[in-house]
Structures are given as structure tokens and as C-alpha cells.
Design a protein around this motif. Structure first.
Motif, PDB file in Angstrom:
ATOM      1  N   UNK A 184      -9.480   0.333  11.568  1.00  0.00           N
ATOM      2  CA  UNK A 184      -8.229   0.695  12.253  1.00  0.00           C
ATOM      3  C   UNK A 184      -7.085   0.830  11.266  1.00  0.00           C
ATOM      4  N   UNK A 185      -7.031  -0.076  10.288  1.00  0.00           N
ATOM      5  CA  UNK A 185      -5.975  -0.017   9.263  1.00  0.00           C
ATOM      6  C   UNK A 185      -6.137   1.226   8.383  1.00  0.00           C
ATOM      7  N   UNK A 186      -7.370   1.476   7.906  1.00  0.00           N
ATOM      8  CA  UNK A 186      -7.600   2.592   6.990  1.00  0.00           C
ATOM      9  C   UNK A 186      -7.407   3.940   7.679  1.00  0.00           C
ATOM     10  N   UNK A 187      -7.668   3.996   8.975  1.00  0.00           N
ATOM     11  CA  UNK A 187      -7.423   5.236   9.712  1.00  0.00           C
ATOM     12  C   UNK A 187      -5.948   5.630   9.648  1.00  0.00           C
ATOM     13  N   UNK A 188      -5.080   4.647   9.598  1.00  0.00           N
ATOM     14  CA  UNK A 188      -3.648   4.924   9.509  1.00  0.00           C
ATOM     15  C   UNK A 188      -3.256   5.473   8.132  1.00  0.00           C
ATOM     16  N   UNK A 189      -4.143   5.267   7.143  1.00  0.00           N
ATOM     17  CA  UNK A 189      -3.865   5.721   5.768  1.00  0.00           C
ATOM     18  C   UNK A 189      -4.930   6.708   5.299  1.00  0.00           C
ATOM     19  N   UNK A 190      -5.550   7.387   6.256  1.00  0.00           N
ATOM     20  CA  UNK A 190      -6.671   8.260   5.921  1.00  0.00           C
ATOM     21  C   UNK A 190      -6.263   9.386   4.974  1.00  0.00           C
ATOM     22  N   UNK A 191      -5.032   9.821   5.055  1.00  0.00           N
ATOM     23  CA  UNK A 191      -4.581  10.907   4.182  1.00  0.00           C
ATOM     24  C   UNK A 191      -4.504  10.486   2.717  1.00  0.00           C
ATOM     25  N   UNK A 192      -4.499   9.165   2.457  1.00  0.00           N
ATOM     26  CA  UNK A 192      -4.417   8.667   1.078  1.00  0.00           C
ATOM     27  C   UNK A 192      -5.783   8.354   0.482  1.00  0.00           C
ATOM     28  N   UNK A 193      -6.819   8.344   1.318  1.00  0.00           N
ATOM     29  CA  UNK A 193      -8.154   8.000   0.829  1.00  0.00           C
ATOM     30  C   UNK A 193      -8.730   9.124  -0.019  1.00  0.00           C
ATOM     31  N   UNK A 194      -9.487   8.740  -1.051  1.00  0.00           N
ATOM     32  CA  UNK A 194     -10.190   9.739  -1.851  1.00  0.00           C
ATOM     33  C   UNK A 194     -11.479  10.130  -1.128  1.00  0.00           C
ATOM     34  N   UNK A 207     -16.690  -1.470   1.270  1.00  0.00           N
ATOM     35  CA  UNK A 207     -16.794  -1.021  -0.118  1.00  0.00           C
ATOM     36  C   UNK A 207     -15.533  -0.321  -0.596  1.00  0.00           C
ATOM     37  N   UNK A 208     -14.718   0.168   0.315  1.00  0.00           N
ATOM     38  CA  UNK A 208     -13.458   0.807  -0.084  1.00  0.00           C
ATOM     39  C   UNK A 208     -12.555  -0.209  -0.768  1.00  0.00           C
ATOM     40  N   UNK A 209     -12.664  -1.479  -0.362  1.00  0.00           N
ATOM     41  CA  UNK A 209     -11.826  -2.523  -0.965  1.00  0.00           C
ATOM     42  C   UNK A 209     -12.138  -2.713  -2.447  1.00  0.00           C
ATOM     43  N   UNK A 210     -13.329  -2.299  -2.857  1.00  0.00           N
ATOM     44  CA  UNK A 210     -13.755  -2.496  -4.238  1.00  0.00           C
ATOM     45  C   UNK A 210     -13.490  -1.259  -5.099  1.00  0.00           C
ATOM     46  N   UNK A 211     -12.713  -0.306  -4.590  1.00  0.00           N
ATOM     47  CA  UNK A 211     -12.463   0.928  -5.319  1.00  0.00           C
ATOM     48  C   UNK A 211     -11.752   0.676  -6.640  1.00  0.00           C
ATOM     49  N   UNK A 216      -5.356   4.116  -5.014  1.00  0.00           N
ATOM     50  CA  UNK A 216      -5.649   3.437  -3.746  1.00  0.00           C
ATOM     51  C   UNK A 216      -5.338   1.940  -3.794  1.00  0.00           C
ATOM     52  N   UNK A 217      -4.884   1.450  -4.933  1.00  0.00           N
ATOM     53  CA  UNK A 217      -4.712   0.003  -5.069  1.00  0.00           C
ATOM     54  C   UNK A 217      -3.702  -0.569  -4.079  1.00  0.00           C
ATOM     55  N   UNK A 218      -2.600   0.124  -3.869  1.00  0.00           N
ATOM     56  CA  UNK A 218      -1.584  -0.375  -2.933  1.00  0.00           C
ATOM     57  C   UNK A 218      -2.131  -0.417  -1.508  1.00  0.00           C
ATOM     58  N   UNK A 219      -2.942   0.573  -1.146  1.00  0.00           N
ATOM     59  CA  UNK A 219      -3.517   0.626   0.199  1.00  0.00           C
ATOM     60  C   UNK A 219      -4.473  -0.542   0.418  1.00  0.00           C
ATOM     61  N   UNK A 220      -5.377  -0.778  -0.525  1.00  0.00           N
ATOM     62  CA  UNK A 220      -6.366  -1.838  -0.323  1.00  0.00           C
ATOM     63  C   UNK A 220      -5.746  -3.227  -0.459  1.00  0.00           C
ATOM     64  N   UNK A 221      -4.696  -3.356  -1.259  1.00  0.00           N
ATOM     65  CA  UNK A 221      -4.045  -4.663  -1.379  1.00  0.00           C
ATOM     66  C   UNK A 221      -3.429  -5.095  -0.051  1.00  0.00           C
ATOM     67  N   UNK A 222      -2.961  -4.133   0.713  1.00  0.00           N
ATOM     68  CA  UNK A 222      -2.312  -4.450   1.996  1.00  0.00           C
ATOM     69  C   UNK A 222      -3.296  -4.478   3.165  1.00  0.00           C
ATOM     70  N   UNK A 223      -4.573  -4.228   2.891  1.00  0.00           N
ATOM     71  CA  UNK A 223      -5.575  -4.181   3.964  1.00  0.00           C
ATOM     72  C   UNK A 223      -5.833  -5.573   4.524  1.00  0.00           C
ATOM     73  N   UNK A 224      -6.311  -5.671   5.772  1.00  0.00           N
ATOM     74  CA  UNK A 224      -6.674  -6.973   6.339  1.00  0.00           C
ATOM     75  C   UNK A 224      -7.703  -7.677   5.463  1.00  0.00           C
TER      76      UNK A 224
END
Length: 433
Positions: A184-194, A207-211, A216-224
Motif C-alpha cells: 500500500x505504501x509503495x503503490x503511493x510511490x510507484x512513479x519513483x520505483x525503478x 526485496x525492494x527494501x534491499x535495493x 530509492x533510498x529515501x523511499x525505502x527509509x520511510x517505508x513501514x
């Protein structure tokens, strides 16, 4: 003229000088494993492809892109060169009733693994691992033991700049709750995903958290964070592991983004990492995989383990000043003449029969050239046989590294005389004579 054939790219020859270092390292590792009560197991290099699809996960990079798989031409069976060892070890334990029939098992293995990756320093298509598996142990004590074992090995090898990262993946149910929140969180940032992130969003979002993508670091740092979804039992297990590590004085860092690349992990996961090997910084990793035994068709059993990359560890060992002593024989035998050669064969076997390492010169040459080879071998003693010695069944013994001149002894007394020279400084030790 035909082109010279070479090894497959990413599958390297290990030449004698290098292989001696490998063997010295493997001797250290075997002694270390034995000191913790782990026993060896050896599994086939080729396994049924479904084994790895079921164990590792069909949407992992290993299964999707990296496995060497093929169809057996005889029976059409789908086979794979093993990309890792845990699935094979668990398969063997189930097939042979090791845990159900004999109780909890502490096992280890070593050997080549295969992944079709882009070859680079520290990452090869044929690489070698040492794997440790503890089957049938449910408590946090075995998790801590595995980590402490690694710390002991690093100390034995004198490794520097190796640090521990730790996390808990909780139970399957807890990961499911976290997975839903993460999607749900990543869907809100889907435009930033590689591209990798978009591909994994609904199949393997953890596995996206381990990118490693810096964008993408700012996105995954703020992820649940998965830690926010752990229940009381998972929290207690993880806390107990940490108590053991603190008692042992082992420093660690909790890394909430540490998820491992294999689907079978749960609860404790860990990695030992270094900054000395560039991008390939992980030298050892593992954790708990309680569901894997039942997933592969066995009776449910708790389990935990880890694996270390031999190539990376050897590179780090050398960075830290580690090296192996050159393997040298105890004796080098030189000879001149047909009768002398025949006696030299008998003398060499007599020495080997008493536990000495003896190199017999082959290929002819003068005494001078042969003695040069003897000196270059590093052997501390040369056995010299000519026609005169052969005629009376005697041999000459010449120290190459210490004082003393050449002496003649009978063939029957040769092992005792060599032992006296080699172990003159060891009271009561005559080299097994």
C-alpha cells in the motif's frame, strides 16, 4: 590451427599456489566446525529443479534469472546445478530421516555453487561456500551460537573490519501483515520505483527494501518497518538472541532493511559485512528457516543456518595479512644410474611408509641439476644415491637447511636417520620411526 580452449567465463581454475592457501583455510575451518560439534554432510551438485523453486521462491532473482537449469536428455527430468546448499541439505535430511530418526542435527558442507551472474571481483558463476545447518533446534540459543561461531572464526583468521548486521523477519503471518502495508505504501510511490521495484511490487515487495539504487533510498527509509508488526513471541525470540550476543561481547547493528534474498527465512537473519571488498561486502549470511522442512515435504522441524563465500573470505583474509605456508616435502631424493634409480624408488616408499613426505626426482639430469631441484623444493633433507651406494644397499643423507655433512646409512636405517635430522630439537620425537 584450432583455438586454445579456456575455462568458462566466471568459472575459475585454482592453481597450485592458490590451492595450497585454500587447503590451509579449509583445515582451519574444519577444526573450527569440529570444535562446535558440527558433522560433515555431502550432497550432489545437481538436484531436481523443483527443489530450488519450492525452497528459494519462484519470484527471487536466483530462480528467475541465475540458475543453471537443463533437461536430462535420458529421461526428460528438469535438473539444476545447485545455486546454494541449504535446500539440498534439508532435502537430504528429509530423504534419509536424519532429524526424525536420529534427533537434532548439527551439519556442515562445503563445495561449489553455481549462479549465472555477471562475473566481477568477489562474484563468480562457479563460487564456493561453506554452509552450516542446525536442524531440529527451536530456541534463540542456536541463532546466537551461529553468530558466535562466525565471530570465533574471524578471530582465528585475524580478520579485520568485519561487522554484524541483525534483523528479525518474524513469522509468516507477521510478514503477511507487513507485506500488505508495504505494498500500500509503495503503490503511493510507484512513479519513483525503478524497473526491478515495479516488477517486485506485487510478487516480492520485501526485496525492494534491499535495493542498492541510490534514487530509492529515501523511499525505502520511510517505508513501514517489519519490526512494527512483530508479535510478542517473535519479539521475545529476537530479544533473547541479542542478550546472548551482548553477554558474549559481540557488537551488532540492527538493520531493519536486512531481508535476505531467499524466501525461506523467518525470525532471526544476519549478515557479516566488510568495507574492504568493494561492492561485494557480504562475506557471511544466514538465519532461521523454520518452515522449510515442511515446505519440502518433511515433518515440521525448526532450523537455522548460514553460509560464507570462500572466495570473498580468502580475499579478506589476505587483506588482513593472512597467508599459508608453502607446502614442502620432508625429503627430496636424487639419484644417478639405473641401479640407483631402482633403490631410490624403494627408499622413497620406505620413508612414506613411516609418515614422511618424500619427493622422488624424475626426469634424469646430473647430480648438480638434481641438487638444485632439491634445494628449490624447500625440503630440509636430501637423500643422495649413486652407483656406489646402490652397490652396497646404502643411501647418502645430506642436510639442506642446517649444519652437518653428508652421511651414509643402510636402507633399513634410513627412516630413523631422517627422523633424527628432522626432529633433532624435539625430545622424544623421532618422526614416527
Amino acid at each position: 590451427m584450432s583455438q586454445t580452449l579456456q575455462a568458462v567465463r566466471g568459472m575459475n581454475d585454482i592453481l597450485p599456489d592458490e590451492a595450497e592457501i585454500w587447503e590451509h583455510f579449509e583445515d582451519i575451518v574444519r577444526d573450527w566446525l569440529k570444535s562446535y560439534g558440527y558433522r560433515p554432510i555431502r550432497m550432489p551438485i545437481v538436484e531436481p529443479t523443483p527443489l530450488f523453486k519450492r525452497a528459494i521462491g519462484e519470484v527471487t532473482d536466483i530462480v528467475e534469472k541465475e540458475m543453471y537449469s537443463f533437461e536430462d536428455a535420458l529421461n526428460g527430468e528438469n535438473l539444476t546445478l545447485r545455486p546454494e546448499g541449504t535446500a539440498s541439505c534439508v532435502r537430504a535430511a528429509i530423504q534419509h530421516n536424519l532429524v526424525t530418526g536420529q534427533g537434532p542435527q548439527r551439519l556442515y558442507y562445503h563445495g561449489p555453487m553455481f549462479r549465472h551472474e555477471r562475473p566481477q571481483k568477489g562474484r563468480y558463476r562457479q563460487f564456493h561456500q561453506i554452509g552450516v545447518e542446525a536442524l531440529g533446534f527451536a530456541g534463540p540459543d542456536i541463532d546466537a551460537e551461529h553468530i558466535m561461531m562466525c565471530a570465533r572464526l574471524w578471530d582465528d583468521l585475524g580478520l579485520e573490519d568485519v561487522s554484524l548486521e541483525l534483523n528479525s523477519l518474524g513469522s509468516a503471518e507477521e510478514r503477511g501483515q507487513h507485506r500488505a502495508a508495504l505494498i500500500a505504501y509503495l503503490e503511493q510511490h510507484q512513479d519513483k520505483l525503478d524497473d526491478d521495484g515495479k516488477r517486485r511490487l506485487y510478487t516480492n515487495p520485501l526485496r525492494i527494501l534491499d535495493t542498492k539504487n541510490p534514487e530509492l533510498q529515501a523511499v525505502v527509509e520511510a517505508a513501514p518497518k517489519l519490526a512494527e508488526y512483530l508479535g510478542d513471541e517473535s519479539r521475545a525470540h529476537f530479544a533473547a538472541v541479542q542478550v546472548f550476543l551482548k553477554d558474549a561481547g559481540i557488537p551488532y547493528r540492527i538493520n531493519h532493511r536486512l531481508v535476505r534474498g531467499l524466501d525461506y527465512y523467518n525470525r532471526t537473519v544476519f549478515e557479516w559485512v566488510t568495507t574492504r571488498l568493494g561492492a561485494q561486502g557480504t562475506v557471511c549470511a544466514g538465519g532461521r528457516y523454520d518452515g522449510l522442512v515442511s515446505q519440502l515435504g518433511g515433518k515440521p522441524q525448526p532450523a537455522a543456518g548460514f553460509a560464507m563465500g570462500v572466495e570473498r573470505l580468502l580475499a579478506l583474509w589476505r587483506e588482513s595479512g593472512g597467508e599459508a605456508e608453502r607446502m614442502v616435502p620432508d625429503v627430496y631424493l636424487v639419484h644417478l644410474g639405473d641401479a640407483a634409480q631402482r633403490l631410490a624408488f624403494r627408499a622413497a616408499e620406505a620413508l612414506r611408509g613411516h609418515g614422511f613426505a618424500a619427493v622422488l626426482h624424475c626426469g634424469g639430469g646430473s647430480f648438480k641439476s638434481q641438487m638444485k631441484k632439491a634445494d628449490g623444493s624447500g625440503a630440509p633433507v636430501a637423500v643422495v644415491i649413486g652407483d656406489d651406494e646402490a652397490a652396497v644397499g646404502e643411501v647418502g643423507i645430506k642436510p639442506l637447511r642446517g649444519p652437518g655433512g653428508q652421511q651414509r646409512v643402510s636402507l633399513e636405517l634410513l627412516p630413523e636417520a631422517v627422523g633424527a635430522l628432522l626432529y633433532a630439537d624435539d625430545e622424544g620425537d623421532n618422526g614416527g620411526v
